[in-house]
Design a protein around this motif. Sequence first.
Motif, short mmCIF file in Angstrom:
data_model
loop_
_atom_site.label_atom_id
_atom_site.label_comp_id
_atom_site.label_asym_id
_atom_site.label_seq_id
_atom_site.Cartn_x
_atom_site.Cartn_y
_atom_site.Cartn_z
N LEU A 1 0.81 -1.22 0.00
CA LEU A 1 0.00 0.00 0.00
C LEU A 1 0.84 1.27 0.00
N THR A 2 1.91 1.28 0.77
CA THR A 2 2.66 2.52 1.01
C THR A 2 4.02 2.56 0.34
N LYS A 3 4.38 1.50 -0.38
CA LYS A 3 5.59 1.50 -1.22
C LYS A 3 6.85 1.91 -0.45
N GLY A 4 6.99 1.40 0.74
CA GLY A 4 8.19 1.67 1.52
C GLY A 4 8.13 2.94 2.35
N ALA A 5 6.97 3.54 2.51
CA ALA A 5 6.84 4.80 3.26
C ALA A 5 7.23 4.62 4.72
N THR A 6 7.89 5.63 5.25
CA THR A 6 8.24 5.63 6.67
C THR A 6 7.68 6.87 7.38
N TYR A 7 6.90 7.68 6.65
CA TYR A 7 6.31 8.89 7.23
C TYR A 7 4.89 9.06 6.68
N TYR A 8 4.06 9.73 7.45
CA TYR A 8 2.75 10.14 6.95
C TYR A 8 2.26 11.32 7.77
N HIS A 9 1.29 12.03 7.22
CA HIS A 9 0.64 13.11 7.96
C HIS A 9 -0.80 13.23 7.48
#
Length: 227
Positions: free
Chosen positions: A186-194
């Motif tokens: 879902l997030t393709k390796g994301a390590t941050y969000y807001h």
Amino acid sequence: MGFGEFRTFAMAICAGLALQVLALQPSKASDLSSAFPAAGLEDALRHENAMVSAVSLSRVAVLTSPRPKERPKGSEVRYSGRWLRSLAKPSGGKQWACLAEAIYFEARGESVEGQFAVAEVILNRVDSPKFPNSICSVVRQGAGRIHACQFSYNCDGKLEYIANGTAYDQVKRVAWVSMDRKTRPLTKGATYYHATHVSPSWARRFQHVATIGVHRFYKPIRRVAEK
């Protein structure tokens, strides 16, 4: 393979096993020979071989594996509450509890997909050398210092109280499946969000990879070193 085919397949296997037992016990075989005429035995063996040859090894593995509710889901994950409720009741240790807690306070009002996305970010951080190497450490990072929390619910000054039992049951299942899952698509390796209603300055330093529900997800920009 339908139920009828599976029943025929199982009967053929049983017949083959019975024949093998008789072959290994010659003293008893003569006593039972009248119950298994030679022509019938040959037909049964041919039928057994045909049935076994027609079934792939992967299909046999599925037929003999645990019930669907007990199998690891892997890539079979479905982003629906109904699917989550069909699973066996989850249980786990401290790390699982920390992940479920974080999903609850960060995304309990989100869709199932949005909850899985938040879980992915936390697990991606665990895998990253830039963050602590356990779920609880990632979730608690910066706690106790003003404006230093990585997950704001740990620094909002409010008591963490789980009031919605139904929502908590769902996020526990999301956490359980996420920890068992081999991929995080879902997030393709994301390590941050807001949240989508804010525009933090730090977001400009990262690559936006997805927007799911009320969250925007980011991963570090990969830079190629110049010679």
